[in-house]
Write a protein that holds these residues in place. Structure first.
Motif, PDB file in Angstrom:
ATOM      1  N   GLN A 246     -60.696  90.715   3.036  1.00  0.00           N
ATOM      2  CA  GLN A 246     -61.748  89.747   3.380  1.00  0.00           C
ATOM      3  C   GLN A 246     -61.743  88.528   2.462  1.00  0.00           C
ATOM      4  O   GLN A 246     -62.492  87.579   2.702  1.00  0.00           O
ATOM      5  CB  GLN A 246     -63.121  90.434   3.322  1.00  0.00           C
ATOM      6  N   ASN A 247     -60.926  88.568   1.428  1.00  0.00           N
ATOM      7  CA  ASN A 247     -60.814  87.412   0.520  1.00  0.00           C
ATOM      8  C   ASN A 247     -59.715  86.494   1.050  1.00  0.00           C
ATOM      9  O   ASN A 247     -58.614  86.415   0.506  1.00  0.00           O
ATOM     10  CB  ASN A 247     -60.503  87.885  -0.904  1.00  0.00           C
ATOM     11  N   ARG A 248     -60.034  85.780   2.100  1.00  0.00           N
ATOM     12  CA  ARG A 248     -59.017  85.055   2.862  1.00  0.00           C
ATOM     13  C   ARG A 248     -58.493  83.816   2.149  1.00  0.00           C
ATOM     14  O   ARG A 248     -57.512  83.230   2.595  1.00  0.00           O
ATOM     15  CB  ARG A 248     -59.575  84.687   4.238  1.00  0.00           C
ATOM     16  N   ARG A 249     -59.150  83.410   1.062  1.00  0.00           N
ATOM     17  CA  ARG A 249     -58.664  82.259   0.295  1.00  0.00           C
ATOM     18  C   ARG A 249     -58.010  82.666  -1.022  1.00  0.00           C
ATOM     19  O   ARG A 249     -57.622  81.805  -1.815  1.00  0.00           O
ATOM     20  CB  ARG A 249     -59.818  81.296   0.008  1.00  0.00           C
ATOM     21  N   LEU A 250     -57.892  83.958  -1.267  1.00  0.00           N
ATOM     22  CA  LEU A 250     -57.360  84.437  -2.543  1.00  0.00           C
ATOM     23  C   LEU A 250     -55.892  84.030  -2.699  1.00  0.00           C
ATOM     24  O   LEU A 250     -55.038  84.461  -1.935  1.00  0.00           O
ATOM     25  CB  LEU A 250     -57.496  85.959  -2.618  1.00  0.00           C
ATOM     26  N   ARG A 251     -55.607  83.198  -3.715  1.00  0.00           N
ATOM     27  CA  ARG A 251     -54.260  82.696  -3.957  1.00  0.00           C
ATOM     28  C   ARG A 251     -53.604  83.371  -5.162  1.00  0.00           C
ATOM     29  O   ARG A 251     -52.398  83.580  -5.173  1.00  0.00           O
ATOM     30  CB  ARG A 251     -54.287  81.180  -4.196  1.00  0.00           C
ATOM     31  N   VAL A 252     -54.403  83.689  -6.191  1.00  0.00           N
ATOM     32  CA  VAL A 252     -53.864  84.255  -7.430  1.00  0.00           C
ATOM     33  C   VAL A 252     -54.537  85.599  -7.680  1.00  0.00           C
ATOM     34  O   VAL A 252     -55.756  85.679  -7.792  1.00  0.00           O
ATOM     35  CB  VAL A 252     -54.109  83.317  -8.631  1.00  0.00           C
ATOM     36  N   LEU A 253     -53.731  86.665  -7.768  1.00  0.00           N
ATOM     37  CA  LEU A 253     -54.249  88.000  -8.062  1.00  0.00           C
ATOM     38  C   LEU A 253     -53.520  88.524  -9.294  1.00  0.00           C
ATOM     39  O   LEU A 253     -52.307  88.723  -9.278  1.00  0.00           O
ATOM     40  CB  LEU A 253     -54.029  88.928  -6.873  1.00  0.00           C
TER      41      LEU A 253
END
Length: 460
Positions: free
Chosen positions: A186-193
Motif C-alpha cells: 500500500q506504500n505506492r510511492r515508496l522509493r527507498v527501503l
C-alpha cells in the motif's frame, strides 16, 4: 507535582515558519524542573539555529514556538523539553503545527504512534531499544520519510500501509527476522527501503501487491544464507539492491526476474563460490560487485548484461590462472578489479577478446608473475596496475596496448638491471614504481639510481 507528570528531553527542530526547520528531540534523563520556570527566548547559534535552553509543553511551550521569528532560523535546538505524555501520538500532531521534520535522539516507550493529522514530512528516531510496536493511524498525514534506528521491532508493522505518501523508509539495527515485500504493497510511492543491519534470515515470496515504486533496496549486514530471488519479482523500478555482508552461499530463482531499470547489484562480503545469473534479466545493469566472496573463476554469462561498466572481483579465491575470456562481449565495460586474489599467478585469455571501452584494469596483491597479452584487445585502456605481485620482468604493456598512459609494477621483485633498461619509461611517468625511498638503506634487496634525483628499490 511537576516531576511526577513530565518527561525531560533535549531537541532540535525544523519548522514551517522558517523556510525549512528541523526539530531534533533526545531524552537526556535530567530531573524535571518546576512548571513556573520561564522558557528563554531564542539565542542565535551556529548554522542559523535558534537555541532554547528549556521548553515546557505543560505551560507556555506552544506560545514560545509560535513566537519564534518567521524566516529567521533554519533550525531550533532545545536542551531541555518537558512533556506530560510520550513524544509520539498527540505530541507529533501538535508539533506538526510548527515543524516539518522531527528527530528524536532517544525514545524509551514500547509503542510509537503516528496518529491521523500528523503533517510532519519526516520523522526520525535515532535510538529506540524499547520500541516493540509502531502504530500508524488511518487518515490524513504528510509523512514522506520515516527512519528508525536501533529498535526492538521484530516484524514489519501491519499499519505501515497507512503512510500512503511514504517515499523513504528505514528500519536499521532492529530485531527484524523475516519479511515479505508485500507488507509494503500500500506504500505506492515508496522509493527507498533500508532494512540493513537487522537479523533478517528469510525474505518470503508473496502473491500480494508489491511496492512497485521501490528503486533502492538495502539489505546489507543481515543473516541471509540462501536467497530465492523470486521474492523480488514485481519490483519493476528497482535500480539498486545491496546484499553486502550477509552469509549468502547461493543466489538463485526458478523464475525469471526482470529488472529493466537495474543498474547495480552488490553481493560483496558473502560466501558465494559461483553465481548463475541466467535467472536475471537486467539489460541496463552497469555495476556488478562480487568482491570478498569465494569465487575461484570469473562468472560465465556476463554478456547477458551488455551495459555492464564495472566488475568487482577483488578479495576472492581466484586460483592459478585468471581467464579473462568471460569478459568478451561487454561493449561498455570500463573498469575491472581482480585485486587481492593471492594464489593467482597468470593473467591471460583462453580465446580472443575485445573490450572496446575498458579504461582501467587492477590486479594488485596477487601472486602474478606473468601477463599474457596475446589475444587481448584493449584499444582505449589508459591504466593497468600490477602492483604488489611477483613479476621479475616488466611486461610489454606499452607495445600490447598503445593507448596506455601508465602502468604500475610497484612492489614487485624486479631486478635492478631490468629497471635500468627501462629508465626512459620510468622517467616519462609511464612505468610507475611507487614512492622513491629517501636513501638506499630503506631498500631491503637493493637499489638503483635511475637519475640524479630518482632512487628506486629493486632486486640486486
Amino acid at each position: 507535582m511537576a516531576q511526577s507528570v513530565c518527561k525531560t528531553f533535549a531537541f532540535t527542530a525544523m519548522g514551517r515558519y522558517s523556510s525549512v526547520l528541523l526539530l531534533t528531540l533526545a531524552v537526556i534523563g535530567l530531573p524535571c524542573l518546576p512548571l513556573s520556570l520561564a522558557v528563554a527566548t531564542c539565542t542565535p547559534g551556529m548554522a542559523m539555529t535558534c537555541m532554547l535552553p528549556k521548553l515546557n509543553m505543560l505551560t507556555d511551550g506552544y506560545t514560545t514556538l509560535r513566537n519564534i521569528p518567521p524566516a529567521t532560523y533554519y533550525s531550533v535546538r532545545v536542551e531541555m523539553l518537558h512533556l506530560p505524555i510520550s513524544p509520539s501520538g498527540a505530541f507529533l500532531t501538535r508539533m506538526s503545527e510548527f515543524f516539518s521534520k522531527l528527530e528524536l535522539y532517544v525514545y524509551h516507550d514500547p509503542v510509537f504512534q503516528i496518529p491521523p493529522g500528523t503533517y510532519l514530512s519526516s520523522i526520525q528516531v535515532l535510538e529506540a531499544p524499547s520500541m516493540k510496536q509502531l502504530l500508524v493511524g488511518a487518515g490524513d498525514n504528510n509523512v514522506t520519510e520515516l527512519i528508525i534506528y536501533t529498535c526492538g521491532l521484530e516484524r514489519i508493522p501491519q499499519t505501515i500501509g497507512n503512510l500512503p505518501l511514504l517515499e523513504d523508509l528505514t528500519f536499521t539495527e532492529c530485531a527484524l527476522r523475516n519479511f515479505s515485500l508485500g507488507a509494503f504493497g500500500q506504500n505506492r510511492r515508496l522509493r527507498v527501503l533500508d532494512l540493513s543491519r537487522n537479523q533478517i534470515e528469510t525474505i518470503i515470496p508473496t502473491a500480494r501487491e508489491m511496492p512497485q515504486a521501490i528503486e533502492y533496496l538495502y539489505l546489507s549486514s543481515n543473516r541471509l544464507e540462501n536467497l530465492d530471488m523470486a521474492a523480488f519479482i514485481g519490483l519493476p523500478s528497482l535500480s539498486m539492491i545491496d546484499l553486502r555482508n550477509n552469509n549468502l552461499a547461493k543466489i538463485a530463482s526458478e523464475q525469471t526476474v526482470t529488472w529493466s531499470t537495474m543498474e547495480m547489484l552488490d553481493v560483496s562480503y558473502n560466501r558465494l563460490r559461483t553465481i548463475d545469473l541466467q535467472w536475471l534479466s537486467a539489460p541496463n545493469l552497469k555495476r556488478l560487485i562480487l568482491s570478498n566472496n569465494l569465487f575461484e573463476k570469473l562468472p560465465e554469462r556476463l554478456r547477458r548484461f551488455p551495459k555492464l561498466q564495472l566488475l568487482g572481483m577483488g578479495d576472492n579465491r581466484l586460483a592459478g590462472v585468471i581467464d579473462l575470456a568471460p569478459l568478451n562481449g561487454l561493449p561498455e565495460l570500463n573498469s575491472v578489479d581482480l585485486s587481492n586474489n593471492p594464489t593467482v599467478k597468470v593473467l591471460r585469455s583462453s580465446r580472443p577478446i575485445r573490450l572496446p571501452v575498458l579504461d582501467s584494469l587492477y590486479a594488485e596483491y596477487c601472486s602474478l608473475n606473468r601477463f599474457n597479452t596475446s589475444g587481448i584487445d584493449l584499444p582505449v585502456v589508459s591504466f593497468i596496475s600490477l602492483a604488489h605481485n611477483n613479476f621479475t620482468a616488466v611486461a610489454p604493456l606499452g607495445q600490447a596496448f598503445p593507448s596506455i598512459q601508465s602502468f604500475s609494477f610497484y612492489d614487485n621483485p624486479i631486478p635492478c638491471s631490468v629497471l635500468k633498461a627501462r629508465a626512459e619509461l620510468i622517467l616519462s611517468g609511464k612505468l610507475i614504481m611507487g614512492i622513491p625511498p629517501l636513501s638506499a638503506s630503506e631498500c631491503a634487496s637493493g637499489s638503483i639510481q635511475i637519475s640524479p634525483s630518482l632512487l628506486l628499490c629493486c632486486k640486486a
